[in-house]
Write a protein that holds these residues in place. Structure first.
Motif, mmCIF file in Angstrom:
data_model
loop_
_atom_site.group_PDB
_atom_site.id
_atom_site.type_symbol
_atom_site.label_atom_id
_atom_site.label_comp_id
_atom_site.label_asym_id
_atom_site.label_seq_id
_atom_site.Cartn_x
_atom_site.Cartn_y
_atom_site.Cartn_z
ATOM 1 N N ARG A 206 -7.382 8.329 -5.059
ATOM 2 C CA ARG A 206 -6.491 7.082 -5.183
ATOM 3 C C ARG A 206 -5.974 7.310 -6.602
ATOM 4 O O ARG A 206 -6.799 7.669 -7.591
ATOM 5 N N ALA A 207 -4.887 6.742 -6.878
ATOM 6 C CA ALA A 207 -3.924 6.775 -8.050
ATOM 7 C C ALA A 207 -4.651 5.874 -9.037
ATOM 8 O O ALA A 207 -5.340 4.689 -8.737
ATOM 9 N N ASP A 208 -5.255 6.413 -10.351
ATOM 10 C CA ASP A 208 -5.604 5.375 -11.097
ATOM 11 C C ASP A 208 -4.790 5.339 -12.642
ATOM 12 O O ASP A 208 -5.325 4.790 -13.310
ATOM 13 N N LYS A 209 -3.704 6.152 -12.575
ATOM 14 C CA LYS A 209 -2.989 5.967 -13.785
ATOM 15 C C LYS A 209 -1.667 5.341 -13.368
ATOM 16 O O LYS A 209 -1.035 5.916 -12.423
ATOM 17 N N TYR A 210 -1.280 4.389 -13.711
ATOM 18 C CA TYR A 210 0.046 3.755 -13.365
ATOM 19 C C TYR A 210 0.958 3.356 -14.681
ATOM 20 O O TYR A 210 0.685 2.563 -15.339
ATOM 21 N N GLU A 211 1.903 4.258 -14.739
ATOM 22 C CA GLU A 211 2.888 4.101 -15.985
ATOM 23 C C GLU A 211 3.961 3.479 -15.425
ATOM 24 O O GLU A 211 4.876 3.964 -14.445
ATOM 25 N N THR A 212 4.661 2.775 -16.369
ATOM 26 C CA THR A 212 5.911 1.926 -15.969
ATOM 27 C C THR A 212 7.018 2.772 -16.563
ATOM 28 O O THR A 212 7.176 2.939 -17.719
ATOM 29 N N ARG B 165 -0.394 -6.816 -7.442
ATOM 30 C CA ARG B 165 0.921 -7.417 -8.335
ATOM 31 C C ARG B 165 1.483 -8.192 -6.992
ATOM 32 O O ARG B 165 1.980 -7.829 -5.837
ATOM 33 N N GLU C 155 -2.756 0.625 -3.836
ATOM 34 C CA GLU C 155 -2.943 -0.692 -2.972
ATOM 35 C C GLU C 155 -2.313 -1.787 -3.889
ATOM 36 O O GLU C 155 -2.270 -2.007 -4.898
ATOM 37 N N TYR C 156 -1.774 -2.743 -3.051
ATOM 38 C CA TYR C 156 -1.045 -3.975 -3.412
ATOM 39 C C TYR C 156 -0.262 -3.897 -4.864
ATOM 40 O O TYR C 156 -0.174 -4.521 -5.705
ATOM 41 N N LEU C 157 0.721 -2.823 -4.731
ATOM 42 C CA LEU C 157 2.117 -2.922 -5.567
ATOM 43 C C LEU C 157 2.632 -4.274 -4.931
ATOM 44 O O LEU C 157 2.675 -4.468 -3.922
ATOM 45 N N HIS C 158 3.733 -4.477 -5.783
ATOM 46 C CA HIS C 158 4.679 -5.620 -5.586
ATOM 47 C C HIS C 158 5.799 -5.166 -4.755
ATOM 48 O O HIS C 158 7.031 -4.897 -5.454
ATOM 49 N N LEU D 267 -5.717 5.792 1.785
ATOM 50 C CA LEU D 267 -5.138 4.787 0.847
ATOM 51 C C LEU D 267 -5.141 5.526 -0.676
ATOM 52 O O LEU D 267 -5.861 5.579 -1.258
ATOM 53 N N GLN E 218 0.629 -1.277 -0.050
ATOM 54 C CA GLN E 218 0.060 0.044 0.026
ATOM 55 C C GLN E 218 0.831 1.329 -0.074
ATOM 56 O O GLN E 218 2.041 1.404 0.455
ATOM 57 N N LYS F 48 3.777 -0.598 -20.562
ATOM 58 C CA LYS F 48 3.708 0.678 -20.427
ATOM 59 C C LYS F 48 2.947 1.031 -19.097
ATOM 60 O O LYS F 48 2.839 2.105 -18.684
ATOM 61 N N GLY F 49 2.221 -0.042 -18.586
ATOM 62 C CA GLY F 49 1.285 0.159 -17.326
ATOM 63 C C GLY F 49 0.025 -0.074 -17.632
ATOM 64 O O GLY F 49 -0.442 -0.683 -18.487
ATOM 65 N N TYR F 50 -0.859 0.667 -16.970
ATOM 66 C CA TYR F 50 -2.269 0.394 -16.860
ATOM 67 C C TYR F 50 -3.030 1.662 -16.269
ATOM 68 O O TYR F 50 -2.747 2.291 -15.340
ATOM 69 N N ASP F 51 -4.169 1.905 -16.641
ATOM 70 C CA ASP F 51 -4.996 2.869 -16.269
ATOM 71 C C ASP F 51 -6.318 2.107 -15.635
ATOM 72 O O ASP F 51 -6.879 0.898 -16.070
ATOM 73 N N LEU F 52 -6.943 2.642 -14.490
ATOM 74 C CA LEU F 52 -8.086 2.210 -13.814
ATOM 75 C C LEU F 52 -9.242 2.911 -14.192
ATOM 76 O O LEU F 52 -9.175 4.397 -14.368
ATOM 77 N N VAL G 114 -6.539 -4.757 -8.149
ATOM 78 C CA VAL G 114 -5.388 -4.905 -8.674
ATOM 79 C C VAL G 114 -4.397 -5.512 -7.793
ATOM 80 O O VAL G 114 -3.974 -4.760 -6.762
ATOM 81 N N ARG H 280 -12.373 0.971 -11.526
ATOM 82 C CA ARG H 280 -11.011 0.496 -11.183
ATOM 83 C C ARG H 280 -10.793 -0.730 -12.081
ATOM 84 O O ARG H 280 -9.968 -1.590 -11.626
#
Lengths: 487, 575
Positions: free
Chosen positions: A118-124, B328, A84-87, A81, A62, B441-445, B326, B449
């Motif tokens: 809450r974060a909803d965009k996750y970019e690698t 990981r 959530e549940y990142l590795h 929060l 988290q 590239k990742g993901y959007d919720l 989600v 969600r």
């Protein structure tokens, strides 16, 4: 009658003088946060968001943001929060509206687009390293350096071998996604940070090829001691040059010998003697508060998981090589410290976990804040190597009469550099101590040591030193790693 | 003038400054002890592998302590104290040694200490000798390094040690268990007789097992016996045909207590147990005031309490019933960059950021994360059922000819052995490396969600979105792949492998007995080919050749492909 009373009073004064010990809590106050009910926050990293909230990442995955963190408990702390549940995030940083997290598989940046908190965009940002699925392959990431890089460091498989790509390496990840291998030779990191000069340092745990845990400088292109990850050189393009020659596999090597045999080898900057400074150093953090957190502006702090402590490190560069001294700073935290941050406003945040490895702090999880009370402790401020000894400066003037050789003790030692697990202290030397000079303002002294041994840790204790007001040093021992002796 | 002086002048005892533990000489009988027992510290679990030792009064005991862990540990045997039966107060005293702790091997000078090992370093072994007390009773032993004693302890039982069961048989079954099964419908894979109920020797480390023990035991003293049944996963205890205690199994190690009135004589016991995944444990003890404990398992932690439930249940559930979750994590047996997603409607997927594709889908419970936040973190297991992996591996590839094999994943290799130079290393290891054609590239919720996974294939953006649905009341998963840009000619999407791909009336293709899939937006073709695939688990990543049937979809880009996966029959989902 009168004589008796004087005797009685003077023995009371003697009692007073002996009892006049400063405590760490006189100078630094620790506030423990109450964790939201039903949640577990094994704090691994901290960052400050653009709205001032303190973000904390948990080993469980988290990321929380805490409102009013700086003012708790005067104001209630509000936990939200965010992700959530990142590795296993082990390092977070905030930049330009994005929260960056270094998690096991990648450096990710995330943002709350729809405004629900809450974060909803996750970019690698970068995932250019391998994972075999072994639990011990930890990946830590720093906050940003001045060039927009996060420095990541990747534990060996099981902490012994390298069975996935770049295990045993440090990789520099730019915010634009470019990832560049920076150094090889890593064994088992506990944290990584960038000093105020923009250089990256990480803590590497005692074990194979590490006689004791230490703070190592991630000099780009360097080999940092453990050869197991070096078979990945063929994937680096030419950015790291040639694979370094092999170290001494006989089992009785030394760092000084390796420096001669392996041109790119950089020895540990500051050894953290095992069983004395700690056993599992973790996060690395500079004091960027310019004095708001006390007298150690610019110096580095290192968290310690087993002992549940935070230590301090003074760094200097001699002949192009980083070295310096470790000191105890604060003890008695509730859990095993993993995460650490000092804000520019002078607040220190730390926290951690004792899950899996045990710690003197007995709580499973913790988030704590440390404030400077404003009172100046009597401490060794800086310790610099000189051609014939050391120059020590102090945070408060000393009583010159206490600056005599009998107030000090010094022992110097080194460790094996070998494939064996750890090392006892070896080649012990007790140099002769001379107080060469005391500054007129009482704020510094020159100590002459004979002999001075290059490559040895010089453990200098000053239990007999007193401040002008009669206090002993709050922490009276310095552990200086003498990689280079200046001219 | 009153001077308030708090004269707490501490006496600093001069402890030896040398940091070595002063070892006692081995006793004269060390070559011929009465009992020689090996105790190992379990790596990463903060536990001894033996929590119960049974010795005769006065026995000369040699312990071989083995420490394969990467932390130091010790073993300290102490006298029992009715006010501190588990030694917790004693352990707290050891922590208080503080800075002196390391020099004293965390063992204070106390009359309560009967024997001590000193610190056993990582990867080291040590012998420990002691004579068991002459007085029968329970003597705790524990690791006194701060924080370890909560889990790292056991009991030395001094007394007689006849086996409790007069006869005991076991039957072991394999399968996907989430509750105690109806054993009448199953065939055992292993049967036999045992002295007592020992789950570790029967199935240690194996997942997906159920065991039924049946036997008779003698009760010497009549009375209301207190039974302690502890298990991970679930267990059910029946005595003389009557149910005594049951553990559902969806939580970490849990203990149920129950009182049973037993007259002296022979009684029947039936103990059923199942292990879904993760750590396994089974502990059964009964006590009665004035009588010796009845111990049915070598693990006595159900009574001693030396197992802590980490916060939170094992089965991860949605925080909000309308939103996806989600997660990981490592999923056992899959490639390491797994992204598990739980959807409303009890449909779940595992999307791999290594192969940038759907890896598995299942229905029912989401994920068992017990191994993840228990001790050092070991990954998660699928907790539901009816799992299907439509393809595994990469989704897209350019096949210049329809006869070209599907080559999956990207692997590097090195001559490498631990602590050996390249000249001396003979072993070859292989490992995954980033695939040159793909970038995650990742993901959007979205508002619910639900993630949309994004990646590029040869520079072309692909968005891969999933949502749960039902078809005829049965769970299904709808997949929408949007390819934004022109793909190279002869690009194919791999939609299914190894199925018979018989066509069904609704236009879908059968993958296997559980599932069918339907493709919209392009026309699939079926072919047979010898693919080169990565064989999970990806611990040592190797490519394996596999001859199989494939369902391929030719794609040209700038298009949307929809694949609907449906389970063909209703599942047996627990509510």
């Amino acid at each position: 009658m009168i004589t008796k009373r004087i005797v009685f009073l003077s023995s009371l004064w003697a009692g007073l003088a002996m009892a006049q010990q400063a405590k760490e809590s006189d100078y630094y106050k620790v506030t423990t946060f109450e964790i939201p009910k039903g949640e577990v926050v094994e704090a691994t990293g901290f960052a400050v968001m653009d709205d001032g909230k303190v973000a904390v990442s948990s080993r469980r995955g988290q990321i929380w943001t805490i409102d009013n963190a700086d003012h708790y408990p005067d104001k209630p702390a509000k936990w939200n929060l965010f992700a959530e549940y990142l590795h296993e995030p082990l390092g977070i940083a905030f930049l330009d509206g994005w929260l960056y997290a270094t998690q096991r598989p990648e450096v990710t940046r995330m943002k709350d687009i729809d405004g629900d908190g809450r974060a909803d965009k996750y970019e690698t940002v970068s995932d250019d390293w391998g994972m075999s699925g072994d639990y011990h392959e930890f990946t830590f990431g720093s906050r940003f350096d001045p060039d927009g890089n996060i420095w990541t460091v990747h534990c060996l498989t099981g902490s012994y071998t390298s069975e996935a790509l770049y295990r045993g390496w440090a990789i520099k990840v730019n915010k634009d996604g470019t990832a560049v291998p920076a150094a090889c030779g890593v064994r088992s990191p506990g944290g990584i940070g960038v000093n105020l000069q923009g250089d990256a340092f990480y803590t590497d745990n005692q074990g194979t090829w590490n006689g004791s845990s230490s703070l190592k400088w991630v000099k780009p292109g360097s080999f940092l001691g453990n050869p197991n990850g070096n078979h990945h050189f063929k994937h680096t393009g030419n950015v790291m040059g040639e694979r370094p020659p092999e170290p001494n596999y006989s089992g009785d090597g030394r760092v000084m010998e390796a420096r001669k045999q392996i041109p790119t080898y950089v020895p540990p900057a500051v050894v953290l003697p095992h069983g004395k400074v700690g056993q599992s150093p973790t996060a690395v953090e500079p004091d960027s508060s310019e004095g708001k957190f006390g007298p150690f502006a610019g110096q580095m702090f290192v968290a310690e998981q087993t002992y549940g402590q935070v230590q301090r490190v003074f760094l200097e560069k001699v002949n192009g090589m980083y070295q310096g001294a470790a000191f105890h700073f604060l003890r008695g935290f509730s859990s095993g410290n993993i995460g650490l941050m000092i804000t520019p406003e002078g607040k220190m945040y730390t926290g951690g976990s004792n899950r899996g490895w045990g710690s003197w702090g007995t709580k499973l999880d913790s988030v704590e804040r440390i404030d400077w009370t404003g009172k100046m402790p009597f401490e060794i401020h800086q310790m610099r190597a000189r051609s014939d000894g050391f120059e020590l400066t102090f945070t408060r003037p000393i009583n010159p009469a206490s600056a005599k050789p009998s107030s000090f003790s010094c022992s110097a030692y080194t460790y094996r550099y070998s494939k064996g697990y750890g090392s006892p202290e070896l080649e012990n030397i007790e140099p002769e101590i001379e107080v060469a000079s005391v500054a007129a303002d009482g704020l510094s002294i020159r100590i002459k040591l004979t002999p001075l041994t290059q490559g040895h840790v010089h453990e200098l204790a000053a239990p007999g030193l007193r401040s002008a007001k009669g206090l002993p040093l709050l922490h009276d021992t310095a552990y200086y790693t003498l990689n280079e002796i200046p001219q | 003038m009153k001077i308030h002086v708090s004269t707490r002048i501490k006496c600093v005892t001069l402890i030896s400054l040398t940091a070595t533990w002063l070892e006692a000489e081995p006793p004269a009988w060390s070559a011929k002890p009465d009992r020689e027992i090996t105790i190992s510290m379990v790596p990463a679990k903060m536990a001894y592998d033996t929590t119960l030792l049974r010795v005769q009064p006065g026995a000369k005991v040699k312990l071989n302590l083995k420490n394969p862990d990467d932390l130091e540990h010790n073993l300290v045997l102490i006298k029992n104290d009715p006010e501190d039966p588990q030694g917790e107060r004693f352990a707290a005293r050891c922590i208080e040694l503080g800075a002196q702790g390391p020099k004293l091997a965390w063992t204070p000078d106390s009359p309560r200490v009967l024997a001590k090992s000193g610190m056993v370093g990582p990867k080291k072994e040590r012998e420990m000798f002691f004579e068991a007390p002459s007085e029968p009773g329970d003597y705790p032993y524990l690791c006194t390094f701060p924080g370890h004693s909560k889990l790292m302890r056991g009991i030395l039982k001094v007394g007689n040690n006849d086996p409790i069961f007069s006869n005991l048989s076991y039957k072991v079954y394999a399968g996907e268990f989430r509750k105690i099964p109806d054993f009448r419908k199953l065939t055992p894979i292993k049967t036999g007789n045992a002295e007592w109920i020992d789950v570790r020797t029967l199935i240690g480390g194996e997942d997906g097992r159920a065991i039924l023990w049946e036997g008779t035991f003698e009760v010497r003293t009549g009375g209301e016996w207190q039974f302690y049944l502890g298990s991970d996963d679930g267990a059910e205890l029946v005595i003389d045909g009557k149910g005594v205690a049951r553990n559902g199994g969806n939580y970490f190690f849990q203990v149920r207590k129950a009182k049973v009135r037993l007259e002296p004589g022979v009684h029947k016991m039936r103990l059923a147990y199942f292990e879904g995944g993760g750590p396994e444990a089974l502990s059964l003890v009964a006590d009665l005031e004035g009588a010796e404990d009845m111990i049915f398992t070598p693990d006595i932690t159900a009574k001693t309490g030396a197992r802590r439930s980490w916060a939170g249940p094992k089965i991860v559930k949605l925080r909000n019933p309308d939103e996806a979750l989600v997660f990981r994590t490592f999923l056992r047996g899959r490639s390491s960059r797994s992204i598990a997603v739980a959807y409303p409607g009890r449909v779940n997927i595992n999307w791999s950021a290594d192969s940038m594709n759907l890896d598995q889908l299942w229905r029912g419970d989401f994920v068992n994360a017990a191994s993840n936040w228990n001790t050092r973190g070991g990954g998660s297991h699928i907790a539901g059922q009816d799992t299907v992996s439509p393809t595994g591996g990469m989704a897209l590839q350019v096949l210049d000819s329809i006869a070209d094999p599907w080559i999956d994943y990207s692997v590097g290799s090195s001559r490498y052995e631990k602590d050996k130079g390249p000249e001396e290393s003979t072993a070859l290891i292989s490992y995954g490396i980033p695939h040159p054609d793909y970038e995650f590239k990742g993901y959007d919720l979205d508002a619910n969600r639900f993630p949309t996974f994004c990646y590029t294939f040869k520079g072309v953006e692909v968005a891969d979105h999933y949502s749960p649905t039902t078809i005829g009341g049965i769970e299904a998963l709808k997949r929408t792949m949007v390819i934004r840009g022109d793909l190279p000619p002869n690009t194919y999407l791999l939609a299914g492998v190894k199925g018979d791909f018989s066509g069904l009336p609704d236009g879908s293709y059968k993958i296997n007995e559980l599932m069918a899939l339907k493709v919209e937006g392009a026309t699939p073709v079926v072919r047979s080919s010898e693919a080169q695939m990565v064989k999970p688990p990806a611990r040592k990543t190797e490519l394996v050749k596999e001859k199989r049937k494939e369902l391929l979809v030719p794609v040209k880009g700038d298009q949307t492909i929809m694949i609907t996966y449906r389970w063909m029959t209703a599942g047996q989902l627990d509510k």
